[in-house]
Design a protein around this motif. Structure first.
Motif, PDB file in Angstrom:
ATOM      1  N   GLU A   1       0.801  -1.212   0.000  1.00 25.05           N
ATOM      2  CA  GLU A   1       0.000   0.000   0.000  1.00 25.05           C
ATOM      3  C   GLU A   1       0.842   1.275   0.000  1.00 25.05           C
ATOM      4  N   LYS A   2       2.096   1.179   0.406  1.00 21.43           N
ATOM      5  CA  LYS A   2       2.936   2.370   0.490  1.00 21.43           C
ATOM      6  C   LYS A   2       3.116   3.013  -0.873  1.00 21.43           C
ATOM      7  N   LEU A   3       3.240   4.334  -0.895  1.00 23.27           N
ATOM      8  CA  LEU A   3       3.302   5.067  -2.164  1.00 23.27           C
ATOM      9  C   LEU A   3       4.668   4.991  -2.846  1.00 23.27           C
ATOM     10  N   ASP A   4       5.605   4.249  -2.239  1.00 21.26           N
ATOM     11  CA  ASP A   4       6.882   4.014  -2.917  1.00 21.26           C
ATOM     12  C   ASP A   4       6.995   2.554  -3.364  1.00 21.26           C
ATOM     13  N   ALA A   5       5.876   1.811  -3.229  1.00 21.22           N
ATOM     14  CA  ALA A   5       5.896   0.374  -3.535  1.00 21.22           C
ATOM     15  C   ALA A   5       5.606   0.108  -5.006  1.00 21.22           C
ATOM     16  N   LEU A   6       6.480   0.624  -5.880  1.00 24.04           N
ATOM     17  CA  LEU A   6       6.383   0.378  -7.322  1.00 24.04           C
ATOM     18  C   LEU A   6       7.782   0.077  -7.834  1.00 24.04           C
ATOM     19  N   GLU A   7       7.920  -1.020  -8.568  1.00 20.81           N
ATOM     20  CA  GLU A   7       9.241  -1.426  -9.052  1.00 20.81           C
ATOM     21  C   GLU A   7       9.192  -1.711 -10.543  1.00 20.81           C
ATOM     22  N   PRO A   8      10.298  -1.455 -11.256  1.00 17.11           N
ATOM     23  CA  PRO A   8      10.375  -1.877 -12.662  1.00 17.11           C
ATOM     24  C   PRO A   8      10.292  -3.399 -12.735  1.00 17.11           C
ATOM     25  N   PHE A   9       9.734  -3.915 -13.811  1.00 14.67           N
ATOM     26  CA  PHE A   9       9.588  -5.360 -13.976  1.00 14.67           C
ATOM     27  C   PHE A   9      10.762  -5.913 -14.776  1.00 14.67           C
ATOM     28  N   TYR A  10      11.479  -6.851 -14.187  1.00 16.93           N
ATOM     29  CA  TYR A  10      12.602  -7.512 -14.862  1.00 16.93           C
ATOM     30  C   TYR A  10      12.227  -8.972 -15.104  1.00 16.93           C
ATOM     31  N   PRO A  11      11.962  -9.368 -16.352  1.00 18.71           N
ATOM     32  CA  PRO A  11      11.548 -10.753 -16.632  1.00 18.71           C
ATOM     33  C   PRO A  11      12.544 -11.799 -16.144  1.00 18.71           C
ATOM     34  N   ASP A  12      13.848 -11.539 -16.310  1.00 17.96           N
ATOM     35  CA  ASP A  12      14.844 -12.533 -15.899  1.00 17.96           C
ATOM     36  C   ASP A  12      14.862 -12.715 -14.387  1.00 17.96           C
ATOM     37  N   ARG A  13      14.739 -11.625 -13.658  1.00 16.20           N
ATOM     38  CA  ARG A  13      14.740 -11.717 -12.195  1.00 16.20           C
ATOM     39  C   ARG A  13      13.484 -12.426 -11.693  1.00 16.20           C
ATOM     40  N   MET A  14      12.345 -12.128 -12.335  1.00 19.39           N
ATOM     41  CA  MET A  14      11.102 -12.779 -11.937  1.00 19.39           C
ATOM     42  C   MET A  14      11.168 -14.277 -12.225  1.00 19.39           C
ATOM     43  N   ALA A  15      11.765 -14.654 -13.355  1.00 13.29           N
ATOM     44  CA  ALA A  15      11.918 -16.079 -13.691  1.00 13.29           C
ATOM     45  C   ALA A  15      12.761 -16.782 -12.634  1.00 13.29           C
ATOM     46  N   ASN A  16      13.836 -16.140 -12.202  1.00 13.56           N
ATOM     47  CA  ASN A  16      14.693 -16.721 -11.168  1.00 13.56           C
ATOM     48  C   ASN A  16      13.933 -16.913  -9.859  1.00 13.56           C
ATOM     49  N   ARG A  17      13.106 -15.911  -9.512  1.00 16.08           N
ATOM     50  CA  ARG A  17      12.344 -16.006  -8.266  1.00 16.08           C
ATOM     51  C   ARG A  17      11.304 -17.122  -8.354  1.00 16.08           C
ATOM     52  N   ILE A  18      10.656 -17.251  -9.516  1.00 10.84           N
ATOM     53  CA  ILE A  18       9.649 -18.300  -9.700  1.00 10.84           C
ATOM     54  C   ILE A  18      10.289 -19.683  -9.586  1.00 10.84           C
ATOM     55  N   LEU A  19      11.511 -19.825 -10.097  1.00  5.63           N
ATOM     56  CA  LEU A  19      12.195 -21.110 -10.062  1.00  5.63           C
ATOM     57  C   LEU A  19      12.951 -21.324  -8.754  1.00  5.63           C
ATOM     58  N   GLY A  20      12.800 -20.378  -7.815  1.00  3.97           N
ATOM     59  CA  GLY A  20      13.439 -20.526  -6.513  1.00  3.97           C
ATOM     60  C   GLY A  20      14.932 -20.294  -6.549  1.00  3.97           C
ATOM     61  N   MET A  21      15.403 -19.530  -7.561  1.00  3.55           N
ATOM     62  CA  MET A  21      16.841 -19.293  -7.705  1.00  3.55           C
ATOM     63  C   MET A  21      17.271 -17.956  -7.102  1.00  3.55           C
ATOM     64  N   GLY A  22      16.338 -17.297  -6.391  1.00  2.00           N
ATOM     65  CA  GLY A  22      16.696 -16.041  -5.724  1.00  2.00           C
ATOM     66  C   GLY A  22      16.686 -14.852  -6.657  1.00  2.00           C
ATOM     67  N   ASP A  23      16.987 -13.694  -6.088  1.00  4.70           N
ATOM     68  CA  ASP A  23      17.016 -12.445  -6.869  1.00  4.70           C
ATOM     69  C   ASP A  23      18.000 -11.487  -6.202  1.00  4.70           C
ATOM     70  N   MET A  24      19.280 -11.805  -6.331  1.00  5.87           N
ATOM     71  CA  MET A  24      20.310 -11.030  -5.645  1.00  5.87           C
ATOM     72  C   MET A  24      20.402  -9.597  -6.159  1.00  5.87           C
ATOM     73  N   LEU A  25      20.155  -9.399  -7.466  1.00  5.67           N
ATOM     74  CA  LEU A  25      20.267  -8.043  -8.019  1.00  5.67           C
ATOM     75  C   LEU A  25      19.265  -7.093  -7.375  1.00  5.67           C
ATOM     76  N   THR A  26      18.012  -7.561  -7.235  1.00  7.69           N
ATOM     77  CA  THR A  26      17.001  -6.720  -6.590  1.00  7.69           C
ATOM     78  C   THR A  26      17.356  -6.491  -5.127  1.00  7.69           C
ATOM     79  N   LEU A  27      17.878  -7.528  -4.468  1.00  7.50           N
ATOM     80  CA  LEU A  27      18.278  -7.398  -3.067  1.00  7.50           C
ATOM     81  C   LEU A  27      19.378  -6.346  -2.916  1.00  7.50           C
ATOM     82  N   ILE A  28      20.363  -6.387  -3.815  1.00  6.07           N
ATOM     83  CA  ILE A  28      21.466  -5.407  -3.772  1.00  6.07           C
ATOM     84  C   ILE A  28      20.935  -4.004  -4.033  1.00  6.07           C
ATOM     85  N   GLU A  29      20.028  -3.878  -5.012  1.00  5.64           N
ATOM     86  CA  GLU A  29      19.456  -2.562  -5.322  1.00  5.64           C
ATOM     87  C   GLU A  29      18.663  -2.017  -4.142  1.00  5.64           C
TER      88      GLU A  29
END
Length: 475
Positions: free
Chosen positions: A278-306
């Motif tokens: 609900e927060k007004l800063d809760a909007l992120e660009p969509f990265y297909p490769d990162r989402m694929a990794n998250r769906i496959l349980g491979m993590g998302d280190m780039l988003t975590l670092i960002e």
């Protein structure tokens, strides 16, 4: 959270494949059946599932895969690549007009979150691109829609243009753009009306606004919780308005993820942003490769670092690194660091971004109580300033006094001091460029430091549950 059911099913299929030293066509077929069930249960469009499986199967049964040294890993790589491609391949960025202002139309059904998302997008553009926006209240039908946008604008300190609910939306949009030009603003975001379902009157009005304003982007705002229906809605809006992109909202809700996997394939238009929370800063660009990794349980280190770079104060981080190198890191710094980590979001969400952590049994049910942080703070604040600055002073008698002052058990005080000493040692290694420190923190899933914290939390909660059960059974 989104994709949890899909992730679990796909991971089970991938784990079986990963264990096999040699893979046959029959193995591939069996895995494809599992993947098919997982995708259909996630409410992915049937035709999209059929085409996806056909492409993956064709690549997976190739001789160069089946005869390779690690066919299981090769097939997982293929699934990851095709999943990425299914969601658009590369990140699609927001387009800008040759001459300011860039006009963006926000369209979608009622309840999808257009008004809030317009505010979030304006906030994102200011924060990440240093762009000034004007929000235009062109939804004159929904009760309080204009007031809602004005409230959001006030909260974000972003101007809102409105003319009440007695002027046509087309005229409101036209005059709003003129105002933005006069004030040399960079973006205009038009919040248009929605309906509970698509009808001709709505589409005609949106077509008129489009013709008058000539928008650079037409963003369809879609509620991810509507599942496969979201793809049908996207297809209808695209046929009428030729949308340029999609913003998926409520991705943090109880959704099966089908919308994210279906929309690109059905419309040919990319998902550009996702909203979660609900927060007004809760909007992120969509990265297909990162989402694929998250769906496959491979993590998302780039988003975590960002997230870390975004939420951590650079000057304070430099001071912290200096303290670590000089071995002067104390409990005041420990509390400050905890606060910064808390700003990144719920710890359970952060843990899921670490590769391998999604394989930890029970992590999908893990909820780390924010009260734990408050209790740790209470313990630290019960120390004297000298004790906080010099933890070596913390003898057993001092620890007992701190336990009484914070109303926490002595065991909890001892555990916190032990965690502090371990963290200090580990971060000291990292500050000196020792990669083992990073491995200790993030590496090998449950074996990493954050993984152990999650596991310990689950173990403690299970012990509490068992004690309660035993008490009840004795009664």
């Amino acid at each position: 959270m989104a994709f949890e059911g899909l992730t679990e099913r796909l991971q089970n299929a991938m784990t079986k494949m990963r264990r096999k030293g040699k893979v046959t066509e029959a193995d591939v077929k069996e895995m494809m059946r599992e993947v098919r069930l997982a995708l259909l249960e996630a409410d992915v469009n049937f035709k999209v599932v059929k085409d996806f499986l056909k492409t993956v199967s064709a690549r997976a049964v190739g001789a160069e895969v089946l005869d390779s040294l690690s066919p299981g890993q090769q097939i997982i790589k293929i699934v990851s690549e095709e999943l990425t491609d299914l969601m658009g391949g590369e990140q699609a960025t927001i387009q800008t007009a040759a001459k300011a202002p860039t006009v963006v139309m926000m369209v979608g059904l009622q309840g999808a979150g257009k008004t809030t998302t317009a505010g979030k997008l304006a906030s994102y553009l200011r924060k990440n691109q240093n762009k000034r926006s004007l929000l235009i209240a062109a939804d004159i039908y929904r009760p309080a829609a204009i007031q809602q946008l004005e409230t959001i604008g006030k909260q974000l300190d972003i101007p809102v243009f409105s003319m009440g609910d007695q002027v046509s939306p087309v005229e409101i949009a036209r005059q709003g753009i003129e105002k933005a030009k006069a004030e040399h603003l960079d973006f205009v975001l038009i919040d248009t009306a929605g309906r509970l379902q698509i009808d001709e009157t709505l589409m005609q009005e949106l077509s008129d606004i489009k013709e008058t304003t000539q928008p650079t982007e037409i963003f369809l705002v879609v509620d991810a919780m509507t599942g496969q229906e979201a793809a049908n809605v996207a297809s209808s809006f695209n046929e009428q308005l030729d949308i340029s992109g999609v913003i998926l909202t409520k991705l943090d809700g109880d959704t099966r993820g089908g919308a994210a996997l279906s929309i690109r394939a059905v419309t040919g238009k990319p998902i550009k942003f996702t909203g979660s929370g609900e927060k007004l800063d809760a909007l992120e660009p969509f990265y297909p490769d990162r989402m694929a990794n998250r769906i496959l349980g491979m993590g998302d280190m780039l988003t975590l670092i960002e997230k870390a770079q975004e939420d951590f104060d650079e000057k304070k981080s430099e001071e912290m690194m200096t303290k670590l190198r000089e071995n002067t890191f104390d409990f005041n710094d420990f509390i400050e660091q905890m606060d910064q980590v808390s700003n990144m979001g719920p710890m359970e969400d952060i843990l899921k971004m670490i590769p391998g952590m999604s394989n930890v049994p029970g992590l999908d049910k893990l909820q780390i109580d924010p009260k734990d942080t408050a209790r740790m703070k209470a313990i630290v604040l019960s120390m004297t300033p000298k004790e906080r600055e010099n933890p070596d002073l913390l003898s057993q008698s001092r620890r007992r006094r701190i336990a009484r002052g914070s109303a926490r058990p002595i065991a909890e005080v001892n555990r916190l001091i032990k965690q502090f000493n371990e963290s200090k040692k580990m971060m000291g290694q990292m500050s000196k460029g020792n990669m083992n420190g990073m491995e200790n923190l993030f590496g090998q899933g449950a074996k990493g430091k954050l993984g152990k914290i999650a596991m310990n939390s689950m173990v403690r909660k299970n012990k509490k549950k068992m004690k309660k059960k035993n008490k009840k059974s004795r009664k």
